[in-house]
Motif scaffolding. Sequence first.
Motif, PDB file in Angstrom:
ATOM      1  N   VAL A  78       5.062 -23.954 -18.455  1.00  0.00           N
ATOM      2  CA  VAL A  78       5.382 -24.444 -19.812  1.00  0.00           C
ATOM      3  C   VAL A  78       4.567 -25.679 -20.160  1.00  0.00           C
ATOM      4  O   VAL A  78       4.291 -25.943 -21.337  1.00  0.00           O
ATOM      5  CB  VAL A  78       6.891 -24.756 -19.965  1.00  0.00           C
ATOM      6  CG1 VAL A  78       7.717 -23.504 -19.755  1.00  0.00           C
ATOM      7  CG2 VAL A  78       7.338 -25.876 -19.036  1.00  0.00           C
ATOM      8  N   GLU A  79       4.148 -26.444 -19.146  1.00  0.00           N
ATOM      9  CA  GLU A  79       3.307 -27.605 -19.402  1.00  0.00           C
ATOM     10  C   GLU A  79       1.822 -27.255 -19.437  1.00  0.00           C
ATOM     11  O   GLU A  79       0.983 -28.126 -19.666  1.00  0.00           O
ATOM     12  CB  GLU A  79       3.557 -28.683 -18.338  1.00  0.00           C
ATOM     13  CG  GLU A  79       4.952 -29.271 -18.360  1.00  0.00           C
ATOM     14  CD  GLU A  79       5.229 -30.027 -19.650  1.00  0.00           C
ATOM     15  OE1 GLU A  79       4.316 -30.709 -20.147  1.00  0.00           O
ATOM     16  OE2 GLU A  79       6.365 -29.914 -20.175  1.00  0.00           O
ATOM     17  N   GLY A  80       1.516 -25.990 -19.195  1.00  0.00           N
ATOM     18  CA  GLY A  80       0.129 -25.542 -19.247  1.00  0.00           C
ATOM     19  C   GLY A  80      -0.733 -26.065 -18.119  1.00  0.00           C
ATOM     20  O   GLY A  80      -1.963 -26.113 -18.247  1.00  0.00           O
ATOM     21  N   LEU A  81      -0.126 -26.432 -17.003  1.00  0.00           N
ATOM     22  CA  LEU A  81      -0.894 -26.966 -15.881  1.00  0.00           C
ATOM     23  C   LEU A  81      -1.636 -25.868 -15.121  1.00  0.00           C
ATOM     24  O   LEU A  81      -2.700 -26.103 -14.552  1.00  0.00           O
ATOM     25  CB  LEU A  81       0.031 -27.725 -14.927  1.00  0.00           C
ATOM     26  CG  LEU A  81       0.689 -28.983 -15.507  1.00  0.00           C
ATOM     27  CD1 LEU A  81       1.744 -29.524 -14.551  1.00  0.00           C
ATOM     28  CD2 LEU A  81      -0.364 -30.040 -15.798  1.00  0.00           C
ATOM     29  N   LEU A  82      -1.049 -24.682 -15.073  1.00  0.00           N
ATOM     30  CA  LEU A  82      -1.664 -23.547 -14.390  1.00  0.00           C
ATOM     31  C   LEU A  82      -1.331 -22.264 -15.138  1.00  0.00           C
ATOM     32  O   LEU A  82      -0.248 -22.162 -15.736  1.00  0.00           O
ATOM     33  CB  LEU A  82      -1.150 -23.419 -12.947  1.00  0.00           C
ATOM     34  CG  LEU A  82      -1.662 -24.404 -11.892  1.00  0.00           C
ATOM     35  CD1 LEU A  82      -0.946 -24.153 -10.574  1.00  0.00           C
ATOM     36  CD2 LEU A  82      -3.165 -24.284 -11.709  1.00  0.00           C
ATOM     37  N   PRO A  83      -2.214 -21.270 -15.097  1.00  0.00           N
ATOM     38  CA  PRO A  83      -1.858 -19.967 -15.662  1.00  0.00           C
ATOM     39  C   PRO A  83      -0.793 -19.294 -14.811  1.00  0.00           C
ATOM     40  O   PRO A  83      -0.660 -19.594 -13.613  1.00  0.00           O
ATOM     41  CB  PRO A  83      -3.177 -19.190 -15.616  1.00  0.00           C
ATOM     42  CG  PRO A  83      -3.967 -19.841 -14.538  1.00  0.00           C
ATOM     43  CD  PRO A  83      -3.599 -21.298 -14.576  1.00  0.00           C
ATOM     44  N   VAL A  84      -0.042 -18.393 -15.402  1.00  0.00           N
ATOM     45  CA  VAL A  84       1.045 -17.726 -14.687  1.00  0.00           C
ATOM     46  C   VAL A  84       0.547 -17.050 -13.416  1.00  0.00           C
ATOM     47  O   VAL A  84       1.205 -17.098 -12.369  1.00  0.00           O
ATOM     48  CB  VAL A  84       1.730 -16.693 -15.614  1.00  0.00           C
ATOM     49  CG1 VAL A  84       2.769 -15.895 -14.831  1.00  0.00           C
ATOM     50  CG2 VAL A  84       2.371 -17.396 -16.794  1.00  0.00           C
ATOM     51  N   ALA A  85      -0.640 -16.439 -13.472  1.00  0.00           N
ATOM     52  CA  ALA A  85      -1.162 -15.715 -12.318  1.00  0.00           C
ATOM     53  C   ALA A  85      -1.427 -16.620 -11.125  1.00  0.00           C
ATOM     54  O   ALA A  85      -1.468 -16.150  -9.983  1.00  0.00           O
ATOM     55  CB  ALA A  85      -2.449 -14.988 -12.704  1.00  0.00           C
ATOM     56  N   ALA A  86      -1.603 -17.924 -11.363  1.00  0.00           N
ATOM     57  CA  ALA A  86      -1.904 -18.847 -10.270  1.00  0.00           C
ATOM     58  C   ALA A  86      -0.649 -19.368  -9.579  1.00  0.00           C
ATOM     59  O   ALA A  86      -0.726 -19.879  -8.459  1.00  0.00           O
ATOM     60  CB  ALA A  86      -2.734 -20.019 -10.780  1.00  0.00           C
ATOM     61  N   VAL A  87       0.503 -19.249 -10.233  1.00  0.00           N
ATOM     62  CA  VAL A  87       1.742 -19.794  -9.666  1.00  0.00           C
ATOM     63  C   VAL A  87       2.089 -19.147  -8.324  1.00  0.00           C
ATOM     64  O   VAL A  87       2.461 -19.852  -7.373  1.00  0.00           O
ATOM     65  CB  VAL A  87       2.897 -19.673 -10.676  1.00  0.00           C
ATOM     66  CG1 VAL A  87       4.219 -20.101 -10.033  1.00  0.00           C
ATOM     67  CG2 VAL A  87       2.618 -20.532 -11.899  1.00  0.00           C
ATOM     68  N   PRO A  88       1.989 -17.807  -8.177  1.00  0.00           N
ATOM     69  CA  PRO A  88       2.273 -17.216  -6.861  1.00  0.00           C
ATOM     70  C   PRO A  88       1.360 -17.740  -5.755  1.00  0.00           C
ATOM     71  O   PRO A  88       1.776 -17.828  -4.599  1.00  0.00           O
ATOM     72  CB  PRO A  88       2.060 -15.710  -7.091  1.00  0.00           C
ATOM     73  CG  PRO A  88       2.279 -15.526  -8.548  1.00  0.00           C
ATOM     74  CD  PRO A  88       1.746 -16.758  -9.198  1.00  0.00           C
ATOM     75  N   LEU A  89       0.111 -18.096  -6.098  1.00  0.00           N
ATOM     76  CA  LEU A  89      -0.799 -18.639  -5.090  1.00  0.00           C
ATOM     77  C   LEU A  89      -0.326 -20.009  -4.629  1.00  0.00           C
ATOM     78  O   LEU A  89      -0.412 -20.335  -3.438  1.00  0.00           O
ATOM     79  CB  LEU A  89      -2.217 -18.738  -5.675  1.00  0.00           C
ATOM     80  CG  LEU A  89      -2.859 -17.414  -6.094  1.00  0.00           C
ATOM     81  CD1 LEU A  89      -4.250 -17.661  -6.684  1.00  0.00           C
ATOM     82  CD2 LEU A  89      -2.952 -16.464  -4.901  1.00  0.00           C
ATOM     83  N   VAL A  90       0.174 -20.809  -5.556  1.00  0.00           N
ATOM     84  CA  VAL A  90       0.718 -22.113  -5.193  1.00  0.00           C
ATOM     85  C   VAL A  90       1.947 -21.928  -4.289  1.00  0.00           C
ATOM     86  O   VAL A  90       2.127 -22.638  -3.294  1.00  0.00           O
ATOM     87  CB  VAL A  90       1.089 -22.921  -6.452  1.00  0.00           C
ATOM     88  CG1 VAL A  90       1.800 -24.223  -6.082  1.00  0.00           C
ATOM     89  CG2 VAL A  90      -0.166 -23.216  -7.266  1.00  0.00           C
TER      90      VAL A  90
END
Length: 386
Positions: free
Chosen positions: A232-244
Amino acid sequence: MVYEGARSVYGPLLAGLGASAVVVGLVTGAGEAVALVLRLAFGPLADRTGRYWSLTILGYGLTAVCVPLLALAPRLGVAGLAFGATMILLERLGKAIRSPSKSALLAQVAVAVGRGRGFGVHKALDQVGAFAGPLLVAGVVALSSLWTGMAVLAVPGAIAMVLLLTLRRRVPDPGVYDESATVRSEPGERRGWWAEAVGAGLSGDFFRYAIAASLTTGALVTFGIIGYHLTVEGLLPVAAVPLVYAAAMAVEAVAALAVGTVYDRTGPRVLLVVPVLVALVPALALGSALVAVLAGVMAWGFAQGVQDSTIKAVVADLVEAPRRATAYGVFAAIQGLLAIVGGVGAGWLYERSLPALVAVVAVTQVIALALLVDTFRRSARRRRAG
């Protein structure tokens, strides 16, 4: 592998059977409640009967059987959703049945290598399965279907059961590794069932420690909130969240091994780092600078790894062998209660005031730190006096 592989797709699975979002939330929420609360019953049952192996095998067996049976749900027509929900709840019941006994068995056999290291290795291997299960399901779903993915999980389930049965045959009494394992209480010494379930007779040190550890569990902001913040803060695209998240899981495994080893060498004082890490997480992970947020996620993974491994090792040092399964059941119930309160509270505060969330977490961790220090001092004095 089996239950994490299944849990990674419970939402789509139930939706495919016609469930609404409310039903998905109800089934998965009820499943977690079953997995935690019913440990209060199965811990005392294990200690009363001494059937640690039987309950462990039964619990794992429910998971190994119920998850692959989910593949049959779409073939049952209108009954498919009820069948699927029942299998999910039975799988979670298996977790409740086995967890106190499994932890008690592990506490005994880990004496040979050090309890901190033993619980750390267990957690690290657990994380390997948590990675591999969803990856296996994702690969099968990409090539075939969701239901085939459930059926394929019968293979690691069967391997796990063979390993368990082999271990039971080779080591029918894990107490041979643990000199502190004493003869179980005689029937006349037993308390009522409800008294056993809520931990009557367990030491004040145990309850102080359980509350302190549960305060760290409840105050550790969930990754769901962190992932929400990242998007929601636009820090990462949704696709990158699982990698984090995957990186945090790797940190979790390493932390469990490292802290477990240090615990065996230095004692429980190493756990005093946990409240500090928990307090740092919201201040870093819910900020606006990506570098700080990623550092917060790594702190989250480290704290999560210690909470689910070495923290459990201390329970075995505070409670005599004949009541350890009961203690682990009570410990999990207290953790579960504060985790629910903490999750709801963190979400509510996040929407209203981030500084307030950071402050509340910090205050709870000061309390947790004080309780831990007091418990460790009391325990050390008692050991010297003994």
